[in-house]
Scaffold this active site. Structure first.
Site, PDB file in Angstrom:
ATOM      1  N   HIS A  25       0.817  -1.213   0.000  1.00 20.29           N
ATOM      2  CA  HIS A  25       0.000   0.000   0.000  1.00 20.29           C
ATOM      3  C   HIS A  25       0.853   1.266   0.000  1.00 20.29           C
ATOM      4  CE1 HIS A  25       0.606   0.985   4.328  1.00 20.29           C
ATOM      5  NE2 HIS A  25       0.603  -0.324   4.511  1.00 20.29           N
TER       6      HIS A  25
ATOM      7  N   CYS B 261       2.697  -5.002   6.880  1.00 20.74           N
ATOM      8  CA  CYS B 261       2.402  -4.751   5.473  1.00 20.74           C
ATOM      9  C   CYS B 261       3.577  -4.050   4.794  1.00 20.74           C
ATOM     10  CB  CYS B 261       1.134  -3.916   5.336  1.00 20.74           C
ATOM     11  SG  CYS B 261      -0.384  -4.825   5.695  1.00 20.74           S
TER      12      CYS B 261
END
Length: 536
Positions: A428, A447
Site C-alpha cells: 500500500h 504490510c
C-alpha cells in the site's frame, strides 16, 4: 503382530514372488532369490512407500545385479551423492562411500536384498533434499509461511526405472536460473577461501576521500581482492577508490555515498566463509520455493526493502519499500499468493491485533485518543466514545472495530494492492514519505509500504487499459473507495534473501535484519553443513 509372524508373512510373500518367476525344480536358485526377496521385503517394510514400490514389482531388484542398466543406475546415484556438498549438504548426509561399503559387504542374498532397499532409500532422501530442501521452513522461523513442494516419492520411484539415471538425478535439483547462478557463486567463493580470502581487514573508523594511511591501503587492497577496484599502487583515498566503495555499497544494500563509515567497513570486513554461509542459506531457500514464479510476478525482498514487477525474468518496475519492524509481532511474513485487485481511496480497517495491543490502552487512558479512527459496533454503527467505559474491556473482550475512512491522511494513502491472505498482509501507499529516505526501512506493522504506489498501479493497469494514469486519476479524484480487479491476477512473492545474484553475474548481500537466515544457518550446521571449500 509378533516379529516371528511378521517375518513368516514376509518370507511367504518373497517366496511366492520368486515362485512366480522361476521354473519348478530350481530349488537352489529359488533359495537364493527367496533370500534376496526376503531381505528386500523386510527392509522395505519399514517404509510404506518402499514397501508399496517393491510389492508392485514383485520384489524385483532395481539396483542389484550386473546388468549394464543396473550398473548405470548405481553409478549415477553414487555420483549424484558425491556431488551433494556442492548444493550445501553435509558430507555425512549423502555419503556414497558408506553406501558403497554396504554394497560390497553384502555377501548373502538376504543382505544384498537389504542393500537394494538402502539404495532406493538413498534415492528418496536425495530427491527430497534436492527437491524441497533439508529443513521444514516454518520450523526454522514461524514467520516463514510457506510449504516446500516435493515430488510424490512413490511416483518418483515408479518412473525412475524407465529414465536415463544421470539425466533423472540431475533434474532433481531446482532448474531455476537463480539456483544455477548461486551454485556458480558458491564455487567462486570456494576458490577465494582456498586462496586465503580477501586479505587483511580494514581498521575501524570513518574513511573518506582525501585521506591516506594504513587503513586506506588496506581498504584499497581489500577492494582490489574483491574485484571492485583495478590493481593500483595509489595510496590516497581518491575518486577511483570512492567509486569502488560506492559499487560495494550498492551491492550490499548500503547508501552508495563513497564514504567508508562503520557500517560499510563492517560489511567489507566480513570474510568469504561468512558470505558462503549466506549463499548456502540462499540455496536452501531456493529449494523451498523452486516452483515457477510466474511469467509476470511481483517480487518483494524484505531485507532489500524493495518491491519489483518482473516480466519474463526482467525487472520492469522497481520501488523502495518499508517492511515490518523488527519486533516479533510486527515482522513481515514470507509467503506467496495472487494479487487480485487494488483499492483506490482505501479505508483502513485496523487489524484486531493492533486495536487491542496499541489503541485499547490509549482509549482506556483517554476515550478521545486516536481521533482519526472511527469506532463501530458489530452492526457497523458508529459509537459515541463518551458513552463507553473502555476500562471495562480487555484484549479478549473488546467488542468494537476501528477504521479510518479514505482521505489524504489515511494510513494506506491513495491505494492498496490486495492478495487476500490469512495474515492480512498487502502492499500500500503511505503518507509517511520521509521513511523512504532511510537506509534501513523497517517500520510497519507487517504490510509493505511502497514509495511509488501510483507508478506501481499504472504498471499493473497498463495491461487492461490504454490510459492507466487517466483511469487511476479519475477514480482518485472521485474520493470514493473503488475496487479495481486485475483482469489477470499476478503472483506475488514475499521473500527474504540476504544473498542473491545479479543476472549478469556477481552477488548481492543484505543484512539479516530479522535474524532469520542466522537461524536457518544454525539448523543447517546442526545437520552437518559447513561453510568450507569442497573437498578434492
Amino acid at each position: 503382530m509378533s516379529d516371528l509372524t511378521r517375518r513368516r508373512l514376509l518370507l511367504s510373500l518373497a517366496a511366492g514372488a520368486a515362485a512366480a518367476v522361476l521354473p519348478a525344480g530350481r530349488a537352489r536358485a529359488l533359495a537364493v532369490v527367496t533370500g534376496f526377496r526376503l531381505g528386500v521385503a523386510e527392509a522395505a517394510a519399514q517404509d510404506a512407500v518402499l514397501s508399496a514400490f517393491y510389492r508392485g514389482r514383485n520384489f524385483e531388484p532395481l539396483w542389484a545385479g550386473n546388468d549394464p542398466v543396473e550398473v548405470a543406475r548405481r553409478n549415477a546415484l553414487l555420483s549424484a551423492m558425491a556431488e551433494t556438498p556442492l548444493h550445501g549438504f553435509g558430507t555425512a548426509r549423502h555419503d556414497p562411500q558408506a553406501l558403497l561399503r554396504l554394497l560390497t559387504e553384502a555377501r548373502t542374498p538376504y543382505d544384498q536384498g537389504r542393500a537394494e532397499v538402502e539404495m532406493s532409500r538413498a534415492l528418496l532422501r536425495l530427491a527430497s533434499d534436492l527437491g524441497r530442501g533439508m529443513l521444514v521452513p516454518g520450523e526454522t522461523d514461524p514467520h516463514i509461511k510457506r510449504e516446500a513442494m516435493a515430488a510424490d516419492p512413490l511416483a518418483l520411484l515408479t518412473v525412475f526405472p524407465s529414465e536415463d539415471p544421470e539425466v533423472f538425478l540431475r533434474d532433481l535439483w531446482p532448474r531455476t536460473p537463480e539456483y544455477a547462478r548461486l551454485l556458480r557463486e558458491r564455487m567462486r567463493l570456494d576458490q577465494v577461501i582456498r586462496a586465503g580470502g580477501w586479505g587483511e581487514t580494514v581498521p575501524g573508523g570513518r574513511l573518506e576521500p582525501g585521506m591516506t594511511g594504513t587503513a586506506v591501503l588496506r581498504l584499497r587492497d581489500r577492494l582490489i581482492a574483491m574485484g571492485y577496484l583495478r590493481p593500483t599502487a595509489r595510496a590516497r583515498y581518491d575518486a577511483a577508490l570512492a567509486e569502488a566503495v560506492s559499487r560495494f555499497q550498492a551491492d550490499h544494500g548500503l547508501e552508495p555515498d563513497g564514504i567508508a563509515g562503520d557500517g560499510t567497513l563492517r560489511e567489507i570486513n566480513l570474510g568469504p566463509a561468512e558470505r558462503l554461509r549466506s549463499v548456502l542459506v540462499a540455496l536452501e531457500r531456493e529449494r523451498w520455493n523452486a516452483a515457477p514464479r510466474g511469467q509476470r510476478h511481483i517480487w518483494v525482498n524484505l531485507p532489500d526493502f524493495s518491491a519489483e514487477i518482473v516480466d519474463d525474468d526482467a525487472v520492469t518496475f522497481r520501488t523502495r519499500a518499508v517492511i515490518g519492524a523488527v519486533e516479533e509481532h510486527r515482522q513481515s511474513p514470507e509467503f506467496s499468493d495472487q494479487m487480485e485487485y487494488m483499492v483506490i481511496n482505501p479505508s483502513w480497517f485496523v487489524p484486531r491485533s493492533i486495536i487491542v495491543r496499541e489503541y485499547l490502552p490509549q482509549l482506556q487512558r483517554n476515550p478521545n485518543a486516536a481521533g482519526h479512527l472511527r469506532i463501530t459496533d458489530s452492526a457497523g454503527r458508529l459509537i459515541n466514545r463518551a458513552a463507553v467505559d473502555f476500562s471495562r474491556y480487555s484484549a479478549s473482550s473488546f467488542p468494537f472495530a476501528m477504521h479510518q475512512p479514505p482521505g489524504p491522511n489515511n494510513a494506506l494513502g491513495e491505494v492498496k494492492f490486495m492478495f487476500p491472505n490469512p495474515w492480512n498482509i498487502y502492499l500500500h501507499d503511505t503518507p509517511a514519505r520521509d521513511l523512504f529516505a532511510r537506509e534501513v526501512r523497517a517500520f510497519s506493522h507487517g504490510c509493505i509500504r511502497l514509495q511509488r504506489p501510483r507508478e506501481f498501479a499504472y504498471h499493473l493497469l497498463a495491461r487492461q487499459t490504454d490510459d492507466p494514469e487517466g483511469f487511476f486519476a479519475r477514480h482518485l479524484q472521485s474520493g470514493a473507495e473503488t475496487r479495481v480487479d486485475l483482469e489477470e491476477p499476478v503472483p506475488v512473492h514475499l521473500e527474504y534473501r540476504t544473498a542473491f545474484t545479479k543476472v549478469r553475474g556477481g552477488l548481492q548481500f543484505r543484512r539479516d535484519i530479522y535474524g532469520r537466515d542466522g537461524r536457518i544457518w544454525e539448523a543447517l550446521a546442526a545437520r552437518g553443513v559447513e561453510a568450507a571449500p569442497l573437498q578434492g
